[in-house]
Enzyme design. Structure first.
Site, mmCIF file in Angstrom:
data_model
loop_
_atom_site.group_PDB
_atom_site.id
_atom_site.type_symbol
_atom_site.label_atom_id
_atom_site.label_comp_id
_atom_site.label_asym_id
_atom_site.label_seq_id
_atom_site.Cartn_x
_atom_site.Cartn_y
_atom_site.Cartn_z
ATOM 1 N N ASP A 296 26.412 -7.348 -4.592
ATOM 2 C CA ASP A 296 26.361 -6.351 -5.649
ATOM 3 C C ASP A 296 25.099 -5.492 -5.568
ATOM 4 O O ASP A 296 24.009 -6.010 -5.348
ATOM 5 C CB ASP A 296 26.382 -7.092 -6.994
ATOM 6 C CG ASP A 296 26.377 -6.150 -8.173
ATOM 7 O OD1 ASP A 296 27.334 -5.371 -8.285
ATOM 8 O OD2 ASP A 296 25.418 -6.188 -8.969
ATOM 9 N N GLU A 338 28.452 -3.612 -1.634
ATOM 10 C CA GLU A 338 28.775 -2.671 -2.698
ATOM 11 C C GLU A 338 27.626 -1.682 -2.762
ATOM 12 O O GLU A 338 26.629 -1.905 -3.427
ATOM 13 C CB GLU A 338 28.938 -3.372 -4.047
ATOM 14 C CG GLU A 338 29.508 -2.448 -5.105
ATOM 15 C CD GLU A 338 28.590 -2.095 -6.270
ATOM 16 O OE1 GLU A 338 28.970 -1.237 -7.075
ATOM 17 O OE2 GLU A 338 27.481 -2.653 -6.380
HETATM 18 C C1 GLC Z 1 27.377 0.766 -10.493
HETATM 19 C C2 GLC Z 1 27.665 1.925 -11.379
HETATM 20 C C3 GLC Z 1 27.839 3.142 -10.552
HETATM 21 C C4 GLC Z 1 26.558 3.333 -9.799
HETATM 22 C C5 GLC Z 1 26.394 2.138 -8.915
HETATM 23 C C6 GLC Z 1 25.228 2.185 -8.060
HETATM 24 O O1 GLC Z 1 28.454 0.561 -9.640
HETATM 25 O O2 GLC Z 1 28.809 1.687 -12.115
HETATM 26 O O3 GLC Z 1 28.102 4.238 -11.347
HETATM 27 O O4 GLC Z 1 26.598 4.504 -9.065
HETATM 28 O O5 GLC Z 1 26.270 1.000 -9.718
HETATM 29 O O6 GLC Z 1 25.341 1.119 -7.135
HETATM 30 C C1 GLC Z 2 27.499 -3.118 -9.626
HETATM 31 C C2 GLC Z 2 28.718 -3.470 -10.433
HETATM 32 C C3 GLC Z 2 28.619 -2.860 -11.783
HETATM 33 C C4 GLC Z 2 27.375 -3.362 -12.455
HETATM 34 C C5 GLC Z 2 26.153 -3.124 -11.573
HETATM 35 C C6 GLC Z 2 24.989 -3.912 -12.049
HETATM 36 O O1 GLC Z 2 27.407 -1.783 -9.365
HETATM 37 O O2 GLC Z 2 29.871 -3.041 -9.779
HETATM 38 O O3 GLC Z 2 29.741 -3.148 -12.578
HETATM 39 O O4 GLC Z 2 27.201 -2.674 -13.659
HETATM 40 O O5 GLC Z 2 26.354 -3.556 -10.259
HETATM 41 O O6 GLC Z 2 25.155 -5.269 -11.706
#
Ligand code: GLC
Ligand code: GLC
Length: 649
Positions: A296, A338
């Site tokens: 994440d 991610e």
């Molecule tokens: C989370 C947020 C997204 C942002 C991202 C950055 O996924 O929801 O909007 O751009 O974090 O990694």
């Molecule tokens: C990632 C997740 C998002 C969350 C953020 C902080 O982007 O997809 O849902 O808000 O990390 O953990």
């Protein structure tokens, strides 16, 4: 004495020589009981230690206690190896022999929240027959670790990586579930949230008590001096919640680095103690049977004054370090990154040595762009220039996920097509908020930032694709178009190459749920509009071809069946084809020397035709239409009905 440049390979070898006997002494009982594991462990260690040493040295050689931390890390690795269950060791061997298993055309992913989809882990277990019916081989359960009551960012604020959130079940149940899933050919995917913990995690609790070792695990500052320096270059991620990246904690009387919510404390990876602590959590979870970690928010894990603190080289080194650990103690493990950032940066996380899998946020965003504009150029350009990745890796292609949609395309790419990136983003936001004339979408803004004009979009696939509006304001013809849009989006991700991922609920056309506004823990985060609880009555209608759910579901089933029957769709080899028609995306797929499938996707509600020349160039008339409803015309053109998706082979 003058020394030459440090020869890291030689240093690695001599370090291992010093450390191994100490390890052997520390684990003498385990070795006596299980010499086989020790042998396999030392073989893997010999292979991967040089890489691990290089990475660790690069991050932490400046620390006087470098060697102490390195030794602790090896102890964690040996511990994890000895406690790895037998079935997972067997899986390790199987995957070492077949490392590209995840590129199979049989792979289909699904993602859901445990509580919203099935109540708890037992409920998920009871859904295994459904997952099989749908065809899943990969199940990502959203964060299920112990989390604060009330606001917890959907579980992305973790209070303990070793405990399942009690209402959902226990760690023993999770391990059993992973086994049950694996028995049915489904790999379990969980998040490893490495950037931060909740402020209720024991590490944070001890930091709050002023224990220096734990304070040193987070970014904690006595006053604004350093935060102000950093903030000169930082992007605001959740500006609705708090400005900037730091939060004042009255109890500590200090500022804490909180990139996301103020209750999510960023860990400080410049401290090797943090690297090692998280490594131990990761190895513990790997031994519960998790096969893929979704890593994440990887872009944010390393901070450096004077930079944006996103996508820094050290962030990659940390991930590569963790990858090396899994190669030694849990080699069947895969990482999925991610990184929802600029496409150049997304690509940098992908490699066999770092993350073998990655979300494809660019294709996701451009699919929605194409739906809005009915023009495939940006998507075609991205597939041509940005889709190819290392052959031993794979994209995870998706239409929707639990997060918002951000328009992460490159402005220079857009400019080459005569599109102004920032104007175009404004258009897309207006379109998906349903404010642009003629828009079919019902989306909501997320984190609209008046200072920068930034905005992202929330909403379910069905609501963004027009189903909600068609049902409420229009009629059967528009409902039909919306159902076709949903099918088209999923047909494309099922056939591009890589692992397709279904946001569960999309397969029955789940629409926005505005009840989140009544929940104080959710009302300020519009992403909850697309996180409804699964409705058993709607799922019960999925086999009824007259029902909405049944119509959407039948489409999903037919593309999954098609995918599983066509090994041409394995791997990631994709060739784009100029269709000569602005609304028609054309590409071909083949794998390992197979025949070539040619795919045509009409992104418009009008019938479209590709020219006789294009038809000839691709030998379409000599091929069989395997999917869809495209028809050859007398003049040699091929015509596609509205939103048609056809495959020739
Ligand atoms: C989370 C947020 C997204 C942002 C991202 C950055 O996924 O929801 O909007 O751009 O974090 O990694
Ligand atoms: C990632 C997740 C998002 C969350 C953020 C902080 O982007 O997809 O849902 O808000 O990390 O953990």
């Amino acid at each position: 004495m003058i020394h030459g440049e440090l020869n890291l390979n030689a240093e690695a070898a001599s370090s291992l020589e010093k450390l191994l006997p100490r390890l052997k002494a520390a684990f003498k009982d385990e070795i006596a009981a299980d010499p086989q594991t020790w042998q396999v462990f030392t073989e893997r260690l010999n292979t991967h230690f040089p890489a691990l040493f290089r990475l660790y040295h690069r991050l932490y050689a400046v620390r006087y206690d470098f060697f102490y931390h390195l030794e602790n890390l090896l102890v964690e690795l040996a511990n994890a190896s000895f406690s790895r269950p037998a079935d997972l060791r067997a899986l390790d061997l199987e995957r070492e022999a077949n490392p590209l298993w995840f590129q199979s055309n049989a792979m289909v992913g699904g993602v859901c929240y445990v509580d919203l989809f099935a109540g708890n882990l037992d409920g998920i277990r009871a859904k295994i027959p459904y997952f099989k019916e749908l065809g899943l081989t990969y199940l990502h359960m959203m964060p299920l670790f112990r989390m604060p009551e009330g606001e917890n960012d959907g579980g992305y604020a973790v209070s303990s990586f070793r405990e399942v959130h009690p209402p959902l079940g226990s760690m023993a149940q999770l391990a059993e579930l992973s086994r049950a899933l694996r028995g049915e050919g489904i790999s379990l995917v969980l998040d490893l949230i490495i950037n931060h913990t909740s402020d209720e995690h024991i590490w944070a609790e001890r930091a709050k008590k002023g224990e220096p070792r734990y304070e040193a695990m987070y970014g904690i500052y006595p006053d604004r001096t350093i935060p102000d320096l950093y903030e000169r270059n930082l992007r605001e991620i959740f500006p609705d919640e708090h400005p900037g990246a730091f939060t004042w904690f009255e109890q500590l009387k200090k500022w804490v680095w909180t990139t996301f919510h103020s209750y999510q404390w960023d860990l400080d990876y410049a401290n090797p103690d943090v690297f090692n602590h998280m490594a131990a959590e990761m190895l513990f979870l790997a031994n519960q049977g998790i096969e893929i970690f979704r890593l994440d928010a990887v872009a944010f894990i390393w901070k450096e004054l004077g930079t944006s603190c996103e996508n820094l080289p050290e962030a990659h080194i940390i991930l590569q370090g963790y990858n090396a650990l899994t190669r030694i103690a849990a080699p069947s493990m895969l990482f999925k990154s991610e990184a929802i950032v600029h496409p150049d940066e997304v690509a940098r996380y992908i490699s066999p040595e770092e993350c073998q899998l990655s979300y494809n946020p660019l294709v996701m965003a451009l699919l929605w762009n194409t739906m809005a504009t009915r023009n495939v150029d940006l998507l075609h350009q991205a597939l041509r220039g940005r889709f190819a990745i290392h052959p031993a890796t794979a994209w995870v292609n998706y239409v929707r996920c639990h997060d918002d949609i951000g328009w992460t395309f490159d402005d220079a790419d857009a400019a080459r097509l005569g599109i102004n990136g920032s104007d175009h983003r404004k258009f897309l936001n207006e379109f998906y908020r349903g404010r642009f004339p003629g828009s079919f979408a019902r989306g909501l803004p997320f984190q609209e930032n008046p200072k920068t004009g930034d905005c992202r979009i929330s909403g379910t696939c069905a609501s963004l694709a027009g189903l909600e509006k068609a049902l409420q304001e229009e009629g059967p013809a528009e409902v039909e178009l919306a159902i076709r849009r949903i099918a088209l989006l999923y047909n494309v991700v099922m056939t591009l190459g890589g692992i397709p991922l279904i946001y569960l609920g999309d397969e029955i056309g789940t629409m926005n749920d505005y009840s989140y506004l009544d929940n104080p823990a959710h009302k300020d985060d519009s992403r909850w509009v697309h996180r409804p609880a699964a409705d058993p009555q709607k799922y019960a209608r999925r086999h009824d071809p007259q029902s909405l759910e049944g119509r959407v579901y039948a489409n999903m089933r037919s593309i999954i069946t098609f995918r599983k029957a066509h090994p041409e769709l394995a791997g990631g080899e994709l060739e784009t084809i100029e269709s000569g028609c602005g609304s028609v995306l054309m590409y071909s797929r083949s794998h390992a020397g197979s025949r070539r499938l040619v795919i045509l996707a009409n992104f418009s509600e009008q019938t479209q035709a590709v020219s006789p020349w294009t038809v000839q160039q691709n030998n379409l008339l000599a091929k069989t239409r395997l999917f869809g409803a495209a028809q050859a015309l007398e003049n040699g053109a091929v015509q596609l009905p509205p939103y048609d998706f056809s495959v020739f082979g």
